[in-house]
Design a protein around this motif. Structure first.
Motif, PDB file in Angstrom:
ATOM      1  N   GLN A   1       2.973   2.739  -5.086  1.00 23.09           N
ATOM      2  CA  GLN A   1       1.966   3.187  -5.930  1.00 23.09           C
ATOM      3  C   GLN A   1       2.438   3.919  -7.049  1.00 23.09           C
ATOM      4  OE1 GLN A   1      -1.251   1.867  -6.234  1.00 23.09           O
ATOM      5  NE2 GLN A   1      -1.099   0.570  -4.424  1.00 23.09           N
TER       6      GLN A   1
ATOM      7  N   THR B   1      -5.728   4.464  -6.056  1.00 23.32           N
ATOM      8  CA  THR B   1      -6.129   4.910  -4.665  1.00 23.32           C
ATOM      9  C   THR B   1      -7.158   3.617  -4.059  1.00 23.32           C
ATOM     10  OG1 THR B   1      -8.165   5.705  -5.620  1.00 23.32           O
ATOM     11  CG2 THR B   1      -6.381   7.124  -5.008  1.00 23.32           C
TER      12      THR B   1
ATOM     13  N   SER C   1      -4.947   1.806  -1.770  1.00 23.47           N
ATOM     14  CA  SER C   1      -4.556   2.759  -0.729  1.00 23.47           C
ATOM     15  C   SER C   1      -5.546   2.482   0.229  1.00 23.47           C
ATOM     16  CB  SER C   1      -4.435   4.038  -0.975  1.00 23.47           C
ATOM     17  OG  SER C   1      -3.338   3.961  -2.087  1.00 23.47           O
TER      18      SER C   1
ATOM     19  N   PHE D   1       0.765  -1.182  -0.013  1.00 25.15           N
ATOM     20  CA  PHE D   1       0.073   0.076  -0.094  1.00 25.15           C
ATOM     21  C   PHE D   1       0.825   1.327  -0.012  1.00 25.15           C
ATOM     22  CE2 PHE D   1      -2.741  -3.002   2.614  1.00 25.15           C
ATOM     23  CZ  PHE D   1      -3.441  -3.392   1.633  1.00 25.15           C
ATOM     24  N   ARG D   2       2.137   1.032   0.100  1.00 29.52           N
ATOM     25  CA  ARG D   2       2.937   2.368   0.189  1.00 29.52           C
ATOM     26  C   ARG D   2       2.862   3.280  -0.915  1.00 29.52           C
ATOM     27  NH1 ARG D   2       5.747  -1.986   1.885  1.00 29.52           N
ATOM     28  NH2 ARG D   2       6.786  -2.163  -0.273  1.00 29.52           N
ATOM     29  N   LEU D   3       3.090   4.518  -0.679  1.00 31.63           N
ATOM     30  CA  LEU D   3       2.963   5.583  -1.652  1.00 31.63           C
ATOM     31  C   LEU D   3       3.674   5.316  -2.852  1.00 31.63           C
ATOM     32  CD1 LEU D   3       1.593   7.989  -2.862  1.00 31.63           C
ATOM     33  CD2 LEU D   3       3.114   9.456  -1.305  1.00 31.63           C
TER      34      LEU D   3
ATOM     35  N   LYS E   1      -3.309  -0.811  -9.145  1.00 40.41           N
ATOM     36  CA  LYS E   1      -2.814   0.503  -8.970  1.00 40.41           C
ATOM     37  C   LYS E   1      -3.788   1.544  -8.466  1.00 40.41           C
ATOM     38  CE  LYS E   1      -4.080   1.846 -13.796  1.00 40.41           C
ATOM     39  NZ  LYS E   1      -5.096   2.694 -13.096  1.00 40.41           N
TER      40      LYS E   1
ATOM     41  N   GLY F   1      -5.749  -0.537   2.422  1.00 37.77           N
ATOM     42  CA  GLY F   1      -4.714  -0.413   3.609  1.00 37.77           C
ATOM     43  C   GLY F   1      -5.751   0.044   4.712  1.00 37.77           C
ATOM     44  N   ARG F   2      -6.520   0.851   4.476  1.00 42.23           N
ATOM     45  CA  ARG F   2      -7.241   1.236   5.553  1.00 42.23           C
ATOM     46  C   ARG F   2      -8.322   0.294   6.103  1.00 42.23           C
ATOM     47  NH1 ARG F   2     -11.805   6.141   4.798  1.00 42.23           N
ATOM     48  NH2 ARG F   2     -12.765   6.050   6.913  1.00 42.23           N
TER      49      ARG F   2
END
Length: 440
Positions: free
Chosen positions: A69, A140, A143, A64-66, A138, A146-147
């Motif tokens: 991504q 959001t 991401s 999930f790391r920025l 890929k 991850g939440r």
């Protein structure tokens, strides 16, 4: 058991469970169809009482790391630009059957003979590559996953209107990206394991919109009474391990699954059918101990102690094979410290090749051992699951006479009669799917 004496099939539970799932999704599926599509398998796990849904998401989608991504998005942009100048003309396919390598090789060989080109990942300028999995994961959407993975209550987050709206938009965007990627790369067939996870479901949805068939070859023997990870079938076709299993799933699964579940025999029967070793080693399958409560550990230790002591007292070597979800070998070592056993990780093929008998509760490994001609003892667990061709024994009731009887093949008569994987029929089946593909 019913009043007439007939046995109740554990899969009958799936009918009631599906009603519960539909009730949970009734409103959400209309408002957030893509979010529900992506998370249905995890929701089914949560509703069935699985305590480790968050851990599953962390294991499958820890990326999930920025920074990661941003790399995926950069590769995606490079692909979009380069695709304008390098059009593909030849039809391609993707086969990813790492758990059945012999079948993967056969599939690749005959699809190549049919004039298709294998696709693994797209080569881009500057030595950059882009895979189908990266396109699906890929942006959001993951991401936001991850939440989910760090949230205390998985089900409560699904009731969050704002989150569901964001996640629905993000997944829809990924589905469109995968659809564009499949079309531009001229992919006409996907043959994979594990299409039911989030990324796999996104890929299957995009492939369906493109008219591209997806064949999921099950990596394990379906045991869950609620048919989690099987029903509803998200791929075009689900290939399971036996004709009997396919018949049961078609009987108790959703109506939409009945024409999608097929079998060509045991898919790993081409991997190893080795003669039994001369030395006496028993392979004992160990349940994930770190997930058990204190009380569950006490009961499990008492039951398994009887089994281990029996083999050790008769001069057998005992090799413990831990469950894949068990992360801590030290926990297992401490748990069985009173016994002289072998505890080290090895490939399943090596473990089976070096063992004269396999013992454990309901597991796909038992089926693999049986289908490869190795005597098997299934121990009764906390769930009423009976694998085909096997007689279930209570751990504390297991006697050495039972072991000798099974070793002499009295109770293992089916092991040598299990049909081989019908690779020729599987080949014809795949060719028919490709010919029916809307891209042709």
């Amino acid at each position: 058991m019913r009043k007439d004496g007939s046995m109740i099939d554990p899969f009958e539970c799936s009918v009631i469970f599906d009603q519960e799932v539909r009730g949970f999704f009734q409103e959400r599926k209309t408002r957030f169809p893509y979010a529900v599509l992506a998370l249905e398998n995890e929701v089914r796990m949560s509703l069935s009482g699985a305590p480790h849904v968050n851990q599953v998401l962390r294991n499958n989608y820890a990326d999930f790391r920025l920074r990661s991504q941003l790399k995926k998005m950069g590769r995606w942009l490079v692909w979009k630009v380069s695709n304008r100048f390098f059009a593909k003309n030849k039809l391609r396919y993707q086969v990813a059957l790492s758990r059945t390598p012999v079948i993967e090789t056969e599939v690749v060989d005959f699809l190549d003979e049919e004039g298709l080109e294998r696709f693994t990942e797209c080569s881009l300028p500057l030595g950059v590559t882009l895979s189908l999995q990266e396109v699906a994961t890929k942006g959001t959407a993951f991401s936001l996953l991850g939440r989910i993975s760090t949230h205390e209550e998985f089900s409560s987050l699904l009731k969050n209107e704002r989150f569901m709206l964001q996640f629905n938009r993000a997944v829809r965007k990924n589905v469109f990206s995968v659809r564009n990627f499949l079309s531009q790369e001229k992919i006409a067939l996907l043959v994979v394991h594990d299409a039911h996870h989030v990324a796999g479901r996104i890929i299957c949805a995009a492939a369906e919109q493109c008219g591209i068939p997806v064949v999921e070859v099950a990596h394990g023997y379906t045991q869950c009474p609620n048919l989690i990870s099987v029903s509803p079938v998200i791929a075009s076709v689900e290939v399971v391990w036996s004709d009997q299993l396919a018949s049961r799933i078609r009987c108790f699964g959703l109506p939409s699954d009945r024409c999608r579940v097929v079998s060509f025999g045991f898919p790993k029967s081409l991997v190893c059918r080795c003669p039994l070793p001369r030395f006496r080693q028993a392979l004992v399958l160990v349940n994930p101990i770190s997930r058990m409560s204190v009380r569950e550990r006490e009961i499990y230790h008492s039951e398994m102690s009887h089994v281990l002591r029996m083999f050790c007292d008769h001069g057998w070597l005992v090799k413990l094979r831990v469950h894949p979800s068990e992360k801590y070998l030290s926990v297992v070592a401490d748990f069985f410290c009173d016994f002289d056993v072998i505890l080290r990780k090895d490939t399943l093929e090596n473990d089976l090749a070096n063992s004269r008998i396999v013992v454990g509760t309901a597991s796909s490994v038992l089926v693999e051992a049986l289908f490869n001609g190795i005597p098997v003892i299934q121990l009764a667990g906390d769930k009423d699951i009976r694998l085909e061709h096997l007689t279930v024994k209570q751990s504390v009731d297991l006697a050495w006479n039972d072991v000798e009887s099974i070793l002499s093949n009295a109770n293992n008569r089916h092991s040598s009669n299990v049909p081989e994987f019908r690779s020729l029929r599987f080949r014809e089946f795949l060719i028919d799917l490709v010919q029916d593909c809307s891209l042709i």
